[in-house]
Structure formats: structure tokens, C-alpha cells
Design an enzyme around this catalytic site. Structure first.
Site, PDB file in Angstrom:
ATOM      1  N   GLU A 274       0.812  -1.221   0.000  1.00 16.52           N
ATOM      2  CA  GLU A 274       0.000   0.000   0.000  1.00 16.52           C
ATOM      3  C   GLU A 274       0.850   1.279   0.000  1.00 16.52           C
ATOM      4  O   GLU A 274       0.749   2.093   0.914  1.00 16.52           O
ATOM      5  CB  GLU A 274      -0.906   0.018   1.238  1.00 16.52           C
ATOM      6  CG  GLU A 274      -1.791  -1.193   1.404  1.00 16.52           C
ATOM      7  CD  GLU A 274      -2.501  -1.233   2.765  1.00 16.52           C
ATOM      8  OE1 GLU A 274      -2.062  -0.536   3.710  1.00 16.52           O
ATOM      9  OE2 GLU A 274      -3.485  -1.960   2.873  1.00 16.52           O
ATOM     10  N   PRO A 275       1.668   1.492  -1.015  1.00 17.20           N
ATOM     11  CA  PRO A 275       2.498   2.700  -0.999  1.00 17.20           C
ATOM     12  C   PRO A 275       1.691   3.948  -1.335  1.00 17.20           C
ATOM     13  O   PRO A 275       0.778   3.899  -2.161  1.00 17.20           O
ATOM     14  CB  PRO A 275       3.527   2.429  -2.107  1.00 17.20           C
ATOM     15  CG  PRO A 275       2.850   1.486  -3.045  1.00 17.20           C
ATOM     16  CD  PRO A 275       1.867   0.686  -2.225  1.00 17.20           C
ATOM     17  N   GLY A 276       1.992   5.029  -0.670  1.00 16.52           N
ATOM     18  CA  GLY A 276       1.369   6.319  -0.986  1.00 16.52           C
ATOM     19  C   GLY A 276       2.453   7.323  -1.326  1.00 16.52           C
ATOM     20  O   GLY A 276       2.709   7.649  -2.488  1.00 16.52           O
ATOM     21  N   ARG A 277       3.145   7.760  -0.279  1.00 13.47           N
ATOM     22  CA  ARG A 277       4.189   8.770  -0.418  1.00 13.47           C
ATOM     23  C   ARG A 277       5.246   8.392  -1.454  1.00 13.47           C
ATOM     24  O   ARG A 277       5.662   9.227  -2.265  1.00 13.47           O
ATOM     25  CB  ARG A 277       4.867   8.960   0.947  1.00 13.47           C
ATOM     26  CG  ARG A 277       5.877  10.087   0.992  1.00 13.47           C
ATOM     27  CD  ARG A 277       6.689  10.018   2.300  1.00 13.47           C
ATOM     28  NE  ARG A 277       5.848   9.826   3.460  1.00 13.47           N
ATOM     29  CZ  ARG A 277       5.287  10.824   4.156  1.00 13.47           C
ATOM     30  NH1 ARG A 277       5.514  12.071   3.817  1.00 13.47           N
ATOM     31  NH2 ARG A 277       4.507  10.567   5.195  1.00 13.47           N
ATOM     32  N   ARG A 313       2.276  19.899   6.125  1.00 13.77           N
ATOM     33  CA  ARG A 313       3.296  19.014   6.693  1.00 13.77           C
ATOM     34  C   ARG A 313       4.367  19.739   7.531  1.00 13.77           C
ATOM     35  O   ARG A 313       4.719  19.258   8.611  1.00 13.77           O
ATOM     36  CB  ARG A 313       3.956  18.165   5.595  1.00 13.77           C
ATOM     37  CG  ARG A 313       2.965  17.268   4.849  1.00 13.77           C
ATOM     38  CD  ARG A 313       3.647  16.278   3.925  1.00 13.77           C
ATOM     39  NE  ARG A 313       4.432  15.333   4.669  1.00 13.77           N
ATOM     40  CZ  ARG A 313       5.732  15.361   4.796  1.00 13.77           C
ATOM     41  NH1 ARG A 313       6.455  16.269   4.181  1.00 13.77           N
ATOM     42  NH2 ARG A 313       6.348  14.468   5.529  1.00 13.77           N
ATOM     43  N   TYR A 317       4.228  18.274  11.261  1.00 11.05           N
ATOM     44  CA  TYR A 317       5.270  17.259  11.463  1.00 11.05           C
ATOM     45  C   TYR A 317       6.662  17.871  11.534  1.00 11.05           C
ATOM     46  O   TYR A 317       7.650  17.141  11.588  1.00 11.05           O
ATOM     47  CB  TYR A 317       5.291  16.240  10.307  1.00 11.05           C
ATOM     48  CG  TYR A 317       3.977  15.590   9.947  1.00 11.05           C
ATOM     49  CD1 TYR A 317       3.139  15.062  10.928  1.00 11.05           C
ATOM     50  CD2 TYR A 317       3.606  15.465   8.620  1.00 11.05           C
ATOM     51  CE1 TYR A 317       1.942  14.443  10.572  1.00 11.05           C
ATOM     52  CE2 TYR A 317       2.421  14.836   8.256  1.00 11.05           C
ATOM     53  CZ  TYR A 317       1.594  14.331   9.243  1.00 11.05           C
ATOM     54  OH  TYR A 317       0.427  13.727   8.879  1.00 11.05           O
ATOM     55  N   CYS A 343      -2.639  33.597   9.776  1.00  7.85           N
ATOM     56  CA  CYS A 343      -2.447  34.191  11.093  1.00  7.85           C
ATOM     57  C   CYS A 343      -2.201  33.116  12.145  1.00  7.85           C
ATOM     58  O   CYS A 343      -3.041  32.848  13.007  1.00  7.85           O
ATOM     59  CB  CYS A 343      -3.657  35.043  11.442  1.00  7.85           C
ATOM     60  SG  CYS A 343      -3.859  36.351  10.227  1.00  7.85           S
ATOM     61  N   GLU A 344      -1.060  32.465  12.041  1.00 13.55           N
ATOM     62  CA  GLU A 344      -0.609  31.431  12.974  1.00 13.55           C
ATOM     63  C   GLU A 344       0.916  31.435  12.937  1.00 13.55           C
ATOM     64  O   GLU A 344       1.501  31.468  11.847  1.00 13.55           O
ATOM     65  CB  GLU A 344      -1.046  30.028  12.515  1.00 13.55           C
ATOM     66  CG  GLU A 344      -2.525  29.772  12.472  1.00 13.55           C
ATOM     67  CD  GLU A 344      -3.128  29.440  13.834  1.00 13.55           C
ATOM     68  OE1 GLU A 344      -2.361  29.149  14.780  1.00 13.55           O
ATOM     69  OE2 GLU A 344      -4.352  29.493  13.938  1.00 13.55           O
TER      70      GLU A 344
HETATM   71  C1  LIG Z   1      -1.228   6.028   5.190  1.00 13.22           C
HETATM   72  C2  LIG Z   1      -1.327   4.601   4.934  1.00 13.22           C
HETATM   73  C3  LIG Z   1      -0.606   4.017   3.880  1.00 13.22           C
HETATM   74  C4  LIG Z   1       0.355   4.791   3.004  1.00 13.22           C
HETATM   75  O1  LIG Z   1       1.479   5.214   3.694  1.00 13.22           O
HETATM   76  P1  LIG Z   1       2.708   5.874   2.889  1.00 13.22           P
HETATM   77  O2  LIG Z   1       3.666   6.214   3.946  1.00 13.22           O
HETATM   78  O3  LIG Z   1       2.178   7.077   2.193  1.00 13.22           O
HETATM   79  O4  LIG Z   1       3.220   4.859   1.944  1.00 13.22           O
HETATM   80  C5  LIG Z   1      -0.785   2.682   3.638  1.00 13.22           C
HETATM   81  N1  LIG Z   1      -1.621   1.924   4.391  1.00 13.22           N
HETATM   82  C6  LIG Z   1      -2.327   2.449   5.422  1.00 13.22           C
HETATM   83  C7  LIG Z   1      -3.232   1.584   6.208  1.00 13.22           C
HETATM   84  C8  LIG Z   1      -2.201   3.795   5.718  1.00 13.22           C
HETATM   85  O5  LIG Z   1      -2.888   4.308   6.751  1.00 13.22           O
END
Ligand SMILES: *Cc1c(COP(=O)(O)O)cnc(C)c1O
Length: 419
Positions: A274-277, A313, A317, A343-344
Site C-alpha cells: 500500500e504505498p502512498g508517499r 506538513r 510534522y 495568522c498562525e
Molecule cells: C497512510 C497509509 C498508507 C500509506 O502510507 P505511505 O507512507 O504514504 O506509503 C498505507 N496503508 C495504510 C493503512 C495507511 O494508513
């Protein structure tokens, strides 16, 4: 690697000068590179080529429909965490048999929607959720496919707010309670136990936490087997880090595959990733315009027209994003904080940066903003959200219009007595 590079001192997105895009789309604007997205996706596909797998892009990183269409045309699935994300994923043409659904707080409506959509599986986070899914599946006269999300209690070495796999976190079922949960699940009449899921955090910069977590999960899968519970899908979550140009040297998907595939060889699983970033992060930038330079007591501020509502971000973070001039100039170097108009005091994009002094109206690119950028943006301070642009070679397309003032009032209703 990405396709935002300089030619003759000018920043290009693939074959298009960023300046040209801004002439048309204004600022602040997110710009995405199609070629970069595809390369990042294919890096996963090729890395895991030798083992059955499904790559499910984590929508929360970047749910723009055009981005999703690029990925789904490549065969990518989706990891969703809400009914809204499921709706968007389906609309973008991602086939439900490649959609997994995680999250600790799925509502009854969301569960019913996912069941009717016939998704691959729910990644279930508690016994109560299991029972709710069982009940709703019974009403709909279907069997709900589930994996249980286990919490392997592994430190992922990342920022506490994006770490999810420790005992103290709300995510997943503690491994020592997981067997109990699987036993409950396998007795529920409308539940079909298909898999096991874990996700230990985000922006992880070593393969070791993935390996350690997987070892724990595999040993647990062996236990399950001895109880006659056989798993088909092993979902290892996402979390692989990216270089933000702050000294990170994250593993390539190839390195991840090399570290974990040998452990999986003996198992007849289908792997879910499940890659996102690591797919979208470096495929996007946020372009902003310098409004005012300002001298503070002990530092200089460069005030720009993008703020924490556009890119959250850094504020939440303390994340590092490289700041790059859209046109390089040989001005004097200064140390400055690049801050937004909100305004923060927490409204900053970068702190203590040694940059060439920009002039008013100059354009700056906030790099590596393709993931958790626009998707976390808001209308705080009544600021219309930014435009999004997709670059494809020498062409570019506005894939989301900048919001207008009118959009800010969308959905509001004034009761009659105030009219
Ligand atoms: C956020 C998330 C991801 C993706 O994470 P990345 O760091 O963006 O790869 C995958 N699986 C689950 C369950 C998440 O909550």
C-alpha cells in the site's frame, strides 16, 4: 528521482517551464509529473515481479482523479480509509477487486457501501468492527471479505505522528490478542477471513522495521495455520520513505523486495502493498509566489502566497521540504524562514534556509509535495484551495481549478430569521 529539473537556470516540470504553467494557472499551484508517477509505480511492480502481488495506492496521499487514472491504467489498485475515498477510487476506474479498506472508525454506511462495491477486503481494526461488518453483511446477504490488521509493536523510526505500529497506537489488534480475534472472525457467519494486514508507519527510511514486522506477522500466520485458519492475502501496508533532500537515503522498492521476498518464498500468499508517499511524493511540487521580504528581529522572513492551509506538513510534522527557485538568480545568499500569510506562528513552509535572496513576485517551488500536500489542504483563513496541474511531456492540464470565493460558501445555509 523525479522530472523537475533545471534547464538554463529555469525549473521545468518534464518538458514544460514551471513559469509557463504559472502564467496560466496562477499561484499557489500544485504541479504533478505523469512520467515520475509512472516510474515510481513501475519500480514497485518490477521489484515484486517474482511474487504474486497487488499494489494498492494509498489514496490519502493524493486522491486527485487524474492521478488515480494514471495509476489505474497501469494496473494499480487502491488503499482507502473512508467511504469518500472509496467513492473517488471507483469513479477513477479502479476496480473494486483491487481495493482494500483500512481505518479504525468505519461507519455502518461506509461498511455497507464497501460491501455493495465488492471490494477485495476490509482491513479490520477491532472485534467490535468485525461484529458490525458481520451484522451489515448479514442484512445485505453477502459474505464480507476481511483481513485483520495486527499491530506488531515495531518502532518504525519515523516521526511519532506518522508512526502507527507501536502498542500505544490506536491502530490494529495487538499481536497477543490477534489469535482470539481470528477465532471470533472465523466463527462469524457472514465473514470470510482472507488475510492479515499491518502498516507500521510512514516515511520509513530503513528496511529493518519492515523485515522485523514481517517476521512477527509470518510467525503469527504459522500459528493461525495450526488452528486451521489459512490466509490468502498478506498485506504489508505502505510506509516506504522518500528523499526530501534533507540527507535521507530511503531504500528503493527493489531493496524492500530483496529484504522481504526471501522470507515469503515458502508461503503461497498474494502480497498486498500500500504505498502512498513513495509513489506520489516526489511526483509533485507546490509553486508559490514571493509576496514580501520582511526583516524580523533576528532573521529574515520571505512571505509567500502559499500557507499551512495549502501544505500542512511543515506545521504539523516539522517536515522538511526543499525550497527551490523557479528561475535561478545570482543574488546574495541569506538565511530566511519561508512563511505563509496565515495568522498562525505555525504557518511556515521552511525554516532557517540558506537561499538566494528572492525578490518580490519571484516564484519558489516547494519540492516533494505530491503526497499529503493538496490532500491535507483546507480553507483555513477563508483561503480558496490551490489549483492542481498535471504535466505530460510538453503538455500540461489543469486537473483541478483553483477555488473561488464563491466556493468558500458552498453548502452554507442562512436560516430565515437572519435573512
Ligand atoms: C497512510 C497509509 C498508507 C500509506 O502510507 P505511505 O507512507 O504514504 O506509503 C498505507 N496503508 C495504510 C493503512 C495507511 O494508513
Amino acid at each position: 528521482m523525479h522530472d523537475f529539473t533545471y534547464k538554463n537556470s529555469e525549473l521545468y516540470a518534464e518538458g514544460v517551464p514551471v513559469r509557463k504553467i504559472v502564467e496560466k494557472a496562477g499561484t499557489p499551484t500544485y504541479i504533478y509529473s505523469r512520467s515520475t508517477l509512472i516510474r515510481h509505480y513501475r519500480a514497485y511492480r518490477e521489484a515484486f515481479d517474482g511474487y504474486p502481488h497487488i499494489i494498492c495506492f494509498a489514496l490519502k496521499a493524493n486522491p486527485n482523479t487524474s492521478i488515480l487514472k494514471i495509476l489505474s491504467k497501469e494496473g494499480c489498485g487502491a488503499d482507502v480509509v473512508s467511504g469518500g475515498e472509496l467513492f473517488i477510487a471507483k469513479k477513477a476506474g479502479i476496480s473494486p477487486e483491487k481495493i482494500v479498506y483500512a481505518g479504525v472508525g468505519k461507519t455502518g454506511e461506509e461498511i455497507a457501501f464497501a460491501l455493495k462495491s465488492r471490494i477485495l477486503m476490509f482491513n479490520v481494526e477491532s472485534a467490535e468492527e468485525l461484529k458490525a461488518i458481520n451484522r451489515i453483511a448479514g442484512k445485505l446477504k453477502v459474505k464480507a471479505p476481511v483481513a485483520l490488521r495486527v499491530n506488531p509493536d515495531i518502532a518504525s523510526g519515523t516521526h511519532p505522528y506518522i508512526s502507527t505500529g507501536l502498542k500505544k497506537h490506536k491502530f490494529g489488534i495487538p499481536l497477543d490478542k490477534a489469535l482470539e480475534h481470528y477465532k471470533i472472525a472465523s466463527k462469524l457467519p457472514n465473514i470470510k477471513v482472507l488475510g492479515i494486514h499491518k502498516h507500521i508507519g510512514s516515511q520509513i527510511l530503513k528496511t529493518a522495521p519492515f523485515v522485523d514486522a514481517l517476521k512477527k506477522v509470518l510467525s503469527f500466520a504459522n500459528t493461525l495455520k495450526s488452528y486451521g485458519i489459512n490466509i490468502k492475502y498478506l498485506d504489508i501496508g505502505g510506509g516506504l520513505g522518500i528523499p526530501y533532500n534533507n540527507g535521507e537515503a530511503p531504500p528503493h522498492p527493489k531493496d524492500l523486495a530483496k529484504a522481504i521476498l526471501p522470507l515469503l518464498k515458502a508461503y503461497p500468499f498474494t502480497l498486498v502493498i500500500e504505498p502512498g508517499r513513495s509513489i506520489a511524493g516526489n511526483a509533485g511540487i507546490l509553486v508559490t509566489k514571493v509576496l514580501y521580504p520582511k526583516k524580523g528581529f533576528d532573521r529574515e522572513f520571505i512571505i509567500v502566497d502559499a500557507g499551512m492551509n495549502d501544505l500542512l506538513r511543515p506545521s504539523i510534522y516539522n517536515a522538511y521540504h526543499d525550497i527551490a527557485p523557479v528561475v535561478r538568480k545570482k543574488t546574495a545568499k541569506i538565511f530566511a524562514d519561508i512563511v505563509g500569510p496565515i495568522c498562525e506562528s505555525g504557518d511556515f513552509l521552511a525554516k532557517d534556509r540558506n537561499i538566494n535572496r528572492p525578490e518580490q513576485e519571484d516564484l519558489l517551488a516547494v519540492m516533494s509535495a505530491g503526497a499529503y500536500g493538496f490532500s491535507m489542504s483546507s480553507n483555513y483563513n477563508a483561503r480558496p484551495r490551490a489549483a492542481e496541474v498535471l504535466v505530460n511531456g510538453k503538455e500540461f492540464f489543469v486537473i483541478r481549478k483553483r477555488e473561488t470565493y464563491k466556493d468558500l460558501l458552498h453548502g452554507e445555509k442562512v436560516p430565515g430569521f437572519l435573512k
